[in-house]
Write a protein that holds these residues in place. Structure first.
Motif, short mmCIF file in Angstrom:
data_model
loop_
_atom_site.label_atom_id
_atom_site.label_comp_id
_atom_site.label_asym_id
_atom_site.label_seq_id
_atom_site.Cartn_x
_atom_site.Cartn_y
_atom_site.Cartn_z
N SER A 185 8.16 80.24 103.71
CA SER A 185 9.01 80.61 102.58
C SER A 185 9.76 79.40 102.00
N ASN A 226 13.78 82.02 103.62
CA ASN A 226 13.85 83.26 104.38
C ASN A 226 15.25 83.55 104.91
N LYS A 285 17.82 86.69 103.79
CA LYS A 285 18.35 87.68 104.73
C LYS A 285 19.88 87.64 104.78
N SER A 296 13.90 94.97 106.98
CA SER A 296 13.66 93.71 106.29
C SER A 296 12.21 93.28 106.52
N ALA A 297 11.46 93.18 105.42
CA ALA A 297 10.05 92.76 105.48
C ALA A 297 9.27 93.60 106.48
N HIS A 327 6.19 96.99 104.11
CA HIS A 327 4.83 96.72 103.66
C HIS A 327 3.81 96.79 104.78
N GLU A 361 12.36 93.51 100.87
CA GLU A 361 10.90 93.53 100.93
C GLU A 361 10.31 92.53 99.95
N TYR A 362 9.11 92.08 100.27
CA TYR A 362 8.39 91.20 99.35
C TYR A 362 8.08 91.95 98.07
N VAL A 384 1.11 91.91 102.08
CA VAL A 384 2.16 91.76 101.07
C VAL A 384 1.63 92.07 99.68
N MET A 391 11.28 88.17 96.61
CA MET A 391 11.86 89.17 97.50
C MET A 391 12.67 90.13 96.64
#
Length: 300
Positions: free
Chosen positions: A81, A85, A89, A185-186, A189, A215-216, A257, A290
């Motif tokens: 990322s 990242n 967060k 978180s993430a 998906h 989420e992406y 993703v 994101m």
């Protein structure tokens, strides 16, 4: 993506099983409960996706990836990322604006990263020493990483953190109307049926409580979007192979993703589950790389 082991615990439909409280984080015994609606969980994936992937295939992919990447998961994601990242967060937790004393249920949070940001925020911003986090994850490897990361912290000694292995799509063992904040978180998906996870979230959140999802997303910018898609499809597998020696897992991660619905579609799915979302229903970071969804469960 990061879930690829997500459904070893999920398919078995593990009831949420406490693994550790306080600093007692050694000698864990992982046990699987009786299957619950296993035939249903093995059916084709959610209608939210543009394609359908049999659950059995998703389980296999998730197991393979997470068993390989758990120990270095956060570090690799930071690199992939471009070190955004952690910022994403941290900002996610700020957007939640948690109240002192709030109990957070962090789903798919086995590595403990969101729990770490959340309790730091509560300690430093709210001066709060009573808030707590229950971490639920499908994958024992990821949970062990979180226990190692947080096992010697004051939070563990004060029993403000607990870990459990469980199914994001039903959250068996988590009582109705029992948590102030649900976060993921993430993780959405990775789920074959994210709408089931949304229904489970609605069930366990207290009336007036908060649903929070990071989420992406899909980058709609006509210039940035193609670059991001090229990076995800081409650079992520190469970098994953270089950093972690596993390009195949990160290729699958990228596809997971890319297959997740657009933020407009997912925002509507959250509303359909019963949550109230303000405005468009989401906020984007970095043009949509994101996306943050923060909603409220209406008071009865």
């Amino acid at each position: 993506m990061f879930s690829q082991s997500l459904f070893r615990g999920l398919k078995a439909s593990l009831a949420v099983r406490p693994l550790v409280r306080g600093s007692q984080h050694t000698g864990l015994r992982w046990s699987s409960g009786a299957a619950n609606n296993s035939s249903d969980l093995c059916s084709s994936s959610s209608a939210l996706y543009g394609d359908t992937v049999p659950m059995s295939q998703k389980e296999e992919i998730m197991d393979e990836v997470y068993c390989k990447v758990a120990d270095r998961y956060d570090a690799v994601i930071d690199i992939l990322s471009v070190f955004m990242n952690t910022m994403w967060k941290r900002n996610f937790v700020k957007q939640i604006k948690p109240q002192p004393g709030a109990l957070m249920l962090d789903v798919a949070g086995g590595t403990g990263e969101i729990a770490n940001h959340y309790l730091r925020y509560q300690d430093k911003v709210n001066g709060d020493k009573k808030s707590s986090v229950k971490i639920v994850d499908y994958n024992p490897h990821m949970l062990r990483v979180g226990m190692k990361r947080l096992g010697n912290t004051e939070w563990m000694r004060d029993k403000r953190i607990s870990f459990a292995q469980g199914n994001a799509e039903d959250l068996q063992g988590v009582a109705d109307d029992s948590v102030d904040i649900y976060s993921i978180s993430a993780g959405m998906h990775n789920l074959p049926h994210p709408e089931r996870a949304l229904n489970a979230a609605y069930r366990v959140i207290k009336p007036g409580g908060t649903f929070a999802c990071l989420e992406y997303g899909h980058v709609d910018n006509p210039v940035i979007g193609p670059i991001c898609r090229w990076y995800m499809d081409n650079a992520v597998p190469v970098l994953g192979g270089w950093i972690a020696g596993d390009s195949g897992s990160y290729e699958r991660l990228a596809k997971s993703v890319r297959n997740f619905p657009h933020q407009k579609v997912f925002a509507q799915a959250i509303r359909d589950a019963g949550f109230v979302l303000p405005g468009d229903g989401y906020q984007v970071f970095q043009w949509g790389m994101m996306v943050v969804y923060i909603g409220t469960k209406p008071n009865k």
